[in-house]
Structures are given as structure tokens and as C-alpha cells.
Design an enzyme around this catalytic site. Structure first.
Site, PDB file in Angstrom:
ATOM      1  N   ASP A  86      12.892  11.299   6.085  1.00 43.33           N
ATOM      2  CA  ASP A  86      11.728  10.466   6.717  1.00 43.33           C
ATOM      3  C   ASP A  86      12.222   9.144   7.367  1.00 43.33           C
ATOM      4  OD1 ASP A  86      11.698   7.913   4.688  1.00 43.33           O
ATOM      5  OD2 ASP A  86      12.051   9.772   3.424  1.00 43.33           O
ATOM      6  N   ASP A 175       1.593   6.759   2.160  1.00 41.55           N
ATOM      7  CA  ASP A 175       2.614   6.280   1.481  1.00 41.55           C
ATOM      8  C   ASP A 175       1.989   4.911   0.480  1.00 41.55           C
ATOM      9  OD1 ASP A 175       4.761   4.670   0.858  1.00 41.55           O
ATOM     10  OD2 ASP A 175       5.410   4.346   2.668  1.00 41.55           O
ATOM     11  N   GLU A 177       2.954   2.310  -2.216  1.00 41.31           N
ATOM     12  CA  GLU A 177       4.041   1.640  -2.851  1.00 41.31           C
ATOM     13  C   GLU A 177       3.809  -0.212  -2.933  1.00 41.31           C
ATOM     14  OE1 GLU A 177       7.589   1.109  -0.090  1.00 41.31           O
ATOM     15  OE2 GLU A 177       6.773   3.080   0.657  1.00 41.31           O
TER      16      GLU A 177
END
Length: 288
Positions: A86, A175, A177
């Protein structure tokens, strides 16, 4: 380069004659559309989006690299599972052919963050991975305290996160986080965070026809969602853990689909393994 809609998934159709239909949306650049930014988001642009990539805060909070100060052994690329990477703007122009020769078969590229940032290297990274023969996909770095999940999902879909039924495009990834700008859970309660994520994945499915992959660590998920089991039946799990195994999974998921196993790999830092054969990876891309 006009936009178009056909069914639930949106496709970009370049005008050039002779272009194969299966490559239309993949080879077309995402348009710089106004997206769905809200008034409240306009004053909350991320200060350093080029420093926010998939796992950047995981490495800070949960450890970085397979070995302290070390890098991933080359032999690990031949382990069970399909190798992937990624990337984001901090990687610049990526040497895709070099990665392809080393065995990397899929790539995820950061497309957006919040509702104001697009990756300036997206075209080279997204097209380049495809042109090298890899299966590719895009991801969105979430900022749940900036705007709603639905507005960020639409912005993502409009700026590179769309899906194409070409057999080489993976569903977009969300994503989730640690907050790089403040409170770990973006100032949200467990219930509010779960609601935000649900808002995003529901809208992304409406926009593209696909269920988004969710990238998150078990520790963050427990801390910020109360270990919600809401998404395990619908959204593939991408889990970061820099060690010899994936460890325990968040509630709701019986298995992971992708494992980010190091943040210090060769050519680019973040290396991943798909939990299955290349044939199964193509199934995920095809949406079956």
C-alpha cells in the site's frame, strides 16, 4: 473526460476511440470534483495529510517494523499468501515494475483524506500498479471528527475510490486508525464511532455497489468502537500487525482478508499478504 452513472457503480468513460471497455474507468484519472465537503469541514483541513498513510499511526502507537530498526526479510515475500503493498504520496513515484518482478501482485493507493485532500501522486501510483500487471484498489484515510461518514464516502468515490467491474479493481478500503491530530477516537463515543463507520460503508455501497474493506487494528477497534461486531458479515477485514502472525481479530470477523505485516519492507515500506490464493483475490476484485 465526462462522468457517467450506470447502476449502482459509477464509471468514468474516456473519449479516446479504440479503448477497451474493461479499461475505461481504470485508465481514467479521477476528476477534481467539488465532492460533498460540508461547511463545518471547510475550516478543518488536515494539517499534514502527506504524513497520514495506512498504518502511520499504528506504527507510532503499536510498534513499527518486523524487527526494531530492521526491515522485512526478502524470503518472507515467498510465504503463503499473495504479496501486496500500500502506498500514498509519501512514497512519491513508485517503481512498480521492480515490485512486480519481486512478486508483488496487488496494491492499494491512498486516494483521499477527509473531504479536502487528494493524493497528488494518485495517477502514477494507481495507473502504474495496474499497468505493471497488478490488481489495484484505492483507500480513504478517515477523519471522523471533520465531517460525516456519508460525505467522506462520496468524496472518496468521486476522487479515485470508485470500483470497476474489470476484474482488476479491488473494492475501496476505509482506513480507521489513531487520530494523527488529537484525541485517539476523534472525540467520539463507541456508539457514535460505530454510527460514523456504518454511515461511510452504507454510502460507499450505494455509490459503488461494493462493500468497503475496513482497515483497522484490534487494539484501536476495541478502544474506539467498544469492539463492535457489526461489520464482520459484510466488510472484509484488513488488519495491521507487525510480527509473525495476525494475532487476535476484532469482534465480528472470523478471519482476515489482508494482513499488513510490516511497515519496513523493500522499495516501499508497507507490505501485505492476501489471505488466500491469487484466484480468490480475483474473486474479491470481481465482486462475486
Amino acid at each position: 473526460m465526462p462522468l457517467r452513472r450506470s447502476g449502482p457503480a459509477r464509471r468514468t468513460v474516456p473519449i479516446a476511440a479504440g479503448t477497451f471497455v474493461s479499461l475505461l474507468s481504470v485508465l481514467a484519472l479521477p476528476l477534481a470534483l467539488p465532492g460533498s465537503a460540508t461547511a463545518s469541514d471547510a475550516g478543518k483541513r488536515p494539517a499534514h495529510p502527506e504524513q497520514d498513510w495506512m498504518g502511520s499511526t499504528i506504527a507510532t502507537h503499536e510498534g513499527s517494523g518486523v524487527r526494531a530498526g530492521g526491515s522485512e526479510p526478502r524470503a518472507s515475500w515467498s510465504r503463503r499468501g499473495v504479496a501486496g503493498v500500500d502506498v500514498s504520496s509519501h512514497n512519491g513515484n513508485v517503481r512498480w515494475q521492480s515490485l512486480r518482478k519481486k512478486g508483488v501482485r496487488f496494491a492499494y493507493v491512498k486516494a483521499t483524506e477527509g473531504t479536502s485532500y487528494t493524493n497528488p501522486y494518485f495517477a502514477q501510483q494507481y495507473r502504474g500498479s495496474y499497468s505493471s500487471g497488478m490488481i489495484h484498489g484505492a483507500y480513504h484515510f478517515a477523519l471522523p471528527d471533520h465531517s460525516s461518514g456519508s460525505s467522506q464516502a462520496r468524496y472518496f468515490a468521486d476522487h479515485g475510490g470508485d470500483w470497476s467491474r474489470d476484474g482488476k479493481t479491488l473494492p475501496g478500503a476505509l482506513d480507521m486508525e489513531y487520530n494523527p491530530y488529537g484525541a485517539t477516537c476523534y472525540g467520539k463515543s463507541h456508539r457514535a464511532m460505530v454510527s460514523w463507520i456504518h454511515d461511510f460503508v452504507r454510502t460507499y455501497r450505494e455509490e459503488t455497489g461494493r462493500d468497503a474493506v475496513i482497515y483497522t487494528s484490534t487494539n484501536w477497534w476495541k478502544h474506539c468502537t467498544g469492539n463492535s461486531g457489526k461489520f464482520g458479515r459484510t466488510n472484509p477485514l484488513w488488519i495491521p500487525r507487525y510480527g509473525s502472525s495476525v494475532g487476535s481479530l476484532p469482534a465480528g470477523w472470523r478471519y482476515h482478508s489482508i494482513w499488513q505485516h510490516t511497515s519496513s519492507g523493500h522499495t516501499v515500506g508497507d507490505h501485505n499478504r492476501f489471505n488466500g490464493s491469487f484466484t480468490r483475490l480475483k474473486v474479491l476484485a470481481n465482486g462475486r
